[in-house]
Scaffold this motif. Structure first.
Motif, PDB file in Angstrom:
ATOM      1  N   HIS A   1      32.758  30.187  34.686  1.00 36.85           N
ATOM      2  CA  HIS A   1      32.667  29.961  36.193  1.00 36.85           C
ATOM      3  C   HIS A   1      32.647  28.535  37.111  1.00 36.85           C
ATOM      4  CE1 HIS A   1      28.714  29.073  34.504  1.00 36.85           C
ATOM      5  NE2 HIS A   1      28.637  28.554  36.097  1.00 36.85           N
ATOM      6  N   MET A   2      32.999  27.379  35.563  1.00 39.57           N
ATOM      7  CA  MET A   2      32.872  26.296  36.216  1.00 39.57           C
ATOM      8  C   MET A   2      34.740  25.705  36.245  1.00 39.57           C
ATOM      9  SD  MET A   2      30.296  25.021  34.175  1.00 39.57           S
ATOM     10  CE  MET A   2      29.743  23.614  34.577  1.00 39.57           C
ATOM     11  N   THR A   3      35.346  26.807  36.173  1.00 42.94           N
ATOM     12  CA  THR A   3      36.597  26.346  36.287  1.00 42.94           C
ATOM     13  C   THR A   3      37.674  26.663  37.315  1.00 42.94           C
ATOM     14  OG1 THR A   3      37.326  28.128  35.067  1.00 42.94           O
ATOM     15  CG2 THR A   3      36.388  25.801  33.870  1.00 42.94           C
ATOM     16  N   ASN A   4      38.663  26.089  37.721  1.00 46.64           N
ATOM     17  CA  ASN A   4      39.610  27.296  38.654  1.00 46.64           C
ATOM     18  C   ASN A   4      40.984  28.071  37.471  1.00 46.64           C
ATOM     19  OD1 ASN A   4      41.743  25.660  37.598  1.00 46.64           O
ATOM     20  ND2 ASN A   4      42.420  24.920  39.463  1.00 46.64           N
ATOM     21  N   GLN A   5      40.571  28.321  35.921  1.00 42.75           N
ATOM     22  CA  GLN A   5      41.438  28.682  35.173  1.00 42.75           C
ATOM     23  C   GLN A   5      41.019  30.418  35.390  1.00 42.75           C
ATOM     24  OE1 GLN A   5      39.668  26.498  31.882  1.00 42.75           O
ATOM     25  NE2 GLN A   5      41.738  26.809  31.282  1.00 42.75           N
ATOM     26  N   GLU A   6      42.541  30.553  34.747  1.00 48.25           N
ATOM     27  CA  GLU A   6      42.480  32.398  34.494  1.00 48.25           C
ATOM     28  C   GLU A   6      42.056  33.171  33.837  1.00 48.25           C
ATOM     29  OE1 GLU A   6      45.612  36.500  33.184  1.00 48.25           O
ATOM     30  OE2 GLU A   6      46.390  33.749  33.553  1.00 48.25           O
TER      31      GLU A   6
ATOM     32  N   CYS B   1      27.375  41.162  39.323  1.00 48.88           N
ATOM     33  CA  CYS B   1      26.915  41.445  41.204  1.00 48.88           C
ATOM     34  C   CYS B   1      28.021  39.783  41.882  1.00 48.88           C
ATOM     35  CB  CYS B   1      26.022  41.152  41.594  1.00 48.88           C
ATOM     36  SG  CYS B   1      24.888  42.588  41.496  1.00 48.88           S
ATOM     37  N   LEU B   2      29.039  40.108  42.648  1.00 46.40           N
ATOM     38  CA  LEU B   2      29.666  38.665  42.672  1.00 46.40           C
ATOM     39  C   LEU B   2      29.752  39.002  44.241  1.00 46.40           C
ATOM     40  CD1 LEU B   2      32.335  38.346  40.773  1.00 46.40           C
ATOM     41  CD2 LEU B   2      30.739  36.910  41.057  1.00 46.40           C
ATOM     42  N   ALA B   3      29.408  37.754  45.428  1.00 47.02           N
ATOM     43  CA  ALA B   3      29.565  37.599  46.554  1.00 47.02           C
ATOM     44  C   ALA B   3      30.834  36.965  47.170  1.00 47.02           C
ATOM     45  CB  ALA B   3      28.763  37.887  47.471  1.00 47.02           C
ATOM     46  N   CYS B   4      31.519  36.764  47.663  1.00 46.41           N
ATOM     47  CA  CYS B   4      32.498  35.741  48.401  1.00 46.41           C
ATOM     48  C   CYS B   4      32.090  35.556  49.283  1.00 46.41           C
ATOM     49  CB  CYS B   4      33.804  36.395  48.441  1.00 46.41           C
ATOM     50  SG  CYS B   4      34.996  35.043  48.855  1.00 46.41           S
ATOM     51  N   TRP B   5      31.609  33.250  49.325  1.00 51.56           N
ATOM     52  CA  TRP B   5      30.788  33.059  50.743  1.00 51.56           C
ATOM     53  C   TRP B   5      32.493  32.717  51.049  1.00 51.56           C
ATOM     54  CZ3 TRP B   5      28.264  31.841  54.196  1.00 51.56           C
ATOM     55  CH2 TRP B   5      28.689  30.330  55.349  1.00 51.56           C
ATOM     56  N   SER B   6      33.265  32.268  50.267  1.00 44.18           N
ATOM     57  CA  SER B   6      34.747  31.419  50.746  1.00 44.18           C
ATOM     58  C   SER B   6      35.770  31.596  49.598  1.00 44.18           C
ATOM     59  CB  SER B   6      33.919  29.599  50.985  1.00 44.18           C
ATOM     60  OG  SER B   6      34.031  29.180  50.015  1.00 44.18           O
ATOM     61  N   PRO B   7      36.807  32.084  50.301  1.00 41.06           N
ATOM     62  CA  PRO B   7      37.852  32.524  48.958  1.00 41.06           C
ATOM     63  C   PRO B   7      38.249  30.970  49.050  1.00 41.06           C
ATOM     64  CG  PRO B   7      38.467  33.007  51.539  1.00 41.06           C
ATOM     65  CD  PRO B   7      37.246  32.788  51.456  1.00 41.06           C
ATOM     66  N   ALA B   8      39.678  31.049  48.103  1.00 42.10           N
ATOM     67  CA  ALA B   8      40.168  29.958  47.400  1.00 42.10           C
ATOM     68  C   ALA B   8      41.709  29.816  48.513  1.00 42.10           C
ATOM     69  CB  ALA B   8      41.112  30.566  46.096  1.00 42.10           C
ATOM     70  N   ALA B   9      42.183  28.715  48.275  1.00 40.00           N
ATOM     71  CA  ALA B   9      43.667  28.684  49.009  1.00 40.00           C
ATOM     72  C   ALA B   9      44.125  29.846  48.660  1.00 40.00           C
ATOM     73  CB  ALA B   9      44.195  27.334  49.240  1.00 40.00           C
ATOM     74  N   SER B  10      44.435  30.152  47.487  1.00 38.57           N
ATOM     75  CA  SER B  10      45.255  30.864  46.806  1.00 38.57           C
ATOM     76  C   SER B  10      45.252  31.312  44.938  1.00 38.57           C
ATOM     77  CB  SER B  10      46.679  30.503  46.535  1.00 38.57           C
ATOM     78  OG  SER B  10      47.137  29.259  46.207  1.00 38.57           O
ATOM     79  N   GLY B  11      45.082  32.465  45.199  1.00 34.57           N
ATOM     80  CA  GLY B  11      44.533  33.524  44.216  1.00 34.57           C
ATOM     81  C   GLY B  11      42.966  33.304  43.943  1.00 34.57           C
ATOM     82  N   GLY B  12      42.997  34.222  42.502  1.00 37.15           N
ATOM     83  CA  GLY B  12      41.223  33.981  42.541  1.00 37.15           C
ATOM     84  C   GLY B  12      41.429  35.699  42.296  1.00 37.15           C
TER      85      GLY B  12
ATOM     86  N   HIS C   1      41.770  35.430  38.076  1.00 43.25           N
ATOM     87  CA  HIS C   1      43.456  34.806  38.107  1.00 43.25           C
ATOM     88  C   HIS C   1      43.394  33.654  38.363  1.00 43.25           C
ATOM     89  CE1 HIS C   1      46.411  38.096  37.707  1.00 43.25           C
ATOM     90  NE2 HIS C   1      45.749  38.822  39.070  1.00 43.25           N
ATOM     91  N   ALA C   2      43.930  32.568  38.208  1.00 48.46           N
ATOM     92  CA  ALA C   2      43.402  31.474  38.278  1.00 48.46           C
ATOM     93  C   ALA C   2      44.019  31.327  39.361  1.00 48.46           C
ATOM     94  CB  ALA C   2      44.404  30.920  37.742  1.00 48.46           C
ATOM     95  N   PHE C   3      43.140  29.894  40.410  1.00 48.55           N
ATOM     96  CA  PHE C   3      43.097  30.192  41.755  1.00 48.55           C
ATOM     97  C   PHE C   3      43.030  28.106  41.870  1.00 48.55           C
ATOM     98  CE2 PHE C   3      38.924  29.504  40.352  1.00 48.55           C
ATOM     99  CZ  PHE C   3      37.900  28.443  41.518  1.00 48.55           C
ATOM    100  N   ARG C   4      43.821  27.865  44.174  1.00 51.86           N
ATOM    101  CA  ARG C   4      44.057  26.391  44.270  1.00 51.86           C
ATOM    102  C   ARG C   4      42.776  26.906  45.122  1.00 51.86           C
ATOM    103  NH1 ARG C   4      47.031  24.346  47.660  1.00 51.86           N
ATOM    104  NH2 ARG C   4      47.883  26.479  48.235  1.00 51.86           N
TER     105      ARG C   4
END
Length: 319
Positions: free
Chosen positions: A123-128, A140-151, A268-271
């Motif tokens: 959870h500390m990486t942006n890796q797949e 349990c997960l909740a999205c505060w803000s999405p990545a520019a792409s992926g994830g 998925h990996a994200f950016r």
């Protein structure tokens, strides 16, 4: 409640993790009540039934659910965090998610890289992140803000995986119940433990898969047997079959829950970029609805009895 804990029906695709309209309305009502400071509303029979229905879906149904909450989407940061944390506490018993004892943690890219011989928390990486189980009954997960792409978040049915292996690789299927070395990665009193991927008995169905934890026992001088590697290859082949996974695209206010004993999840990996920094909130839960675990899980979950506070990461001195 034991019939809740038998092997659930195998499923594929997005529809299995979508709450029906009535349950979705009640979930949103519970979040709106908490956001408005009306905690007493959670004692209403309607919302007590909602809570039980969520757990029924997690334990007896698909094992996962995902939805977009207009209430969470419209909240400012502090209220978003407070409301989601309160909702998780209403749903179950939060357990420690790291050695610091946190029960709510931001999932964001901290600029580290996970590798076989130098493990880092995913959870500390942006890796797949490959399909796996977490060290708790429910994630349990909740999205505060999405990545520019992926994830994108993906979930598969563990029953489907077990059945696919039995059908396509019957010579390997029996190995699912054989204990394999499982790295504790510095988060337990031992270097590694022996765990089966599958336990399927009258006590209940439990499927735990996290390949990189099997492979990283190499740093303790342990080499996986050749047939174990073939089994892990077969599991990876199964989870990557086209069309079997449900996929969740995280935007602000999107929530996903999954049972770590009956589903596997991946990312998925994200950016990120200057305008978009991916940040999820994560909470691990136990509840009175959870299933018994095999005795081999004791070093990992600290308790294998159903319905108790268990799982998570504890300091070695108190594990």
């Amino acid at each position: 409640m034991n019939d809740w804990h038998q092997r659930p029906k195998a499923w594929t695709g997005d529809a299995a993790i979508r709450p029906d309209a009535a349950l979705l309305a009640d979930i949103e009502y519970s979040l709106a009540a908490l956001a408005g400071g009306d905690d007493a509303a959670l004692l209403q029979p309607r919302l007590q039934a909602c809570r039980a229905a969520i757990h029924r879906m997690l334990e007896q149904g698909s094992g996962a659910l995902a939805f977009a909450s207009p209430t969470l989407r419209d909240l400012p940061r502090q209220a978003f965090y407070r409301t989601f944390q309160a909702w998780c506490r209403w749903l179950g018993m939060p357990v420690s998610i790291n050695l610091s004892g946190d029960t709510l943690k931001e999932v964001r890219d901290e600029g580290v890289t996970d590798s076989l011989m130098a493990p880092q928390r995913g959870h500390m990486t942006n890796q797949e992140l490959a399909f796996h189980s977490d060290r708790a009954d429910v994630t349990c997960l909740a999205c505060w803000s999405p990545a520019a792409s992926g994830g994108e978040f993906r979930v598969v049915s563990s029953s489907w995986v077990a059945e696919w292996i039995a059908d396509k690789h019957p010579d390997l299927s029996a190995l699912l119940t054989r204990p394999l070395p499982h790295d504790l990665r510095g988060e337990g009193g031992e270097d590694y433990v022996q765990l089966p991927i599958l336990s399927d008995s009258g006590a209940g169905f439990v499927f735990r898969y996290i390949r990189k934890f099997n492979e990283s026992v190499l740093r303790h001088g342990i080499q996986l047997p050749a047939d174990a590697v073939r089994l892990l290859d077969a599991a990876d082949e199964a989870v990557n079959q086209p069309g079997i996974a449900a996929e969740v695209v995280f935007d602000k206010g999107v929530v996903a829950l999954c049972n770590n004993h009956t589903t596997l999840h991946s990312r998925h990996a994200f950016r990120d970029d200057e305008a978009h920094t991916r940040c999820l909130l994560r909470c691990w839960l136990a509840s009175e609805y959870t299933r018994p675990l095999p005795p081999a899980f004791l070093p990992l979950f600290h308790d294998v009895r159903p319905g108790v506070l268990r799982g998570g990461v504890r300091q070695a001195a108190t594990a």
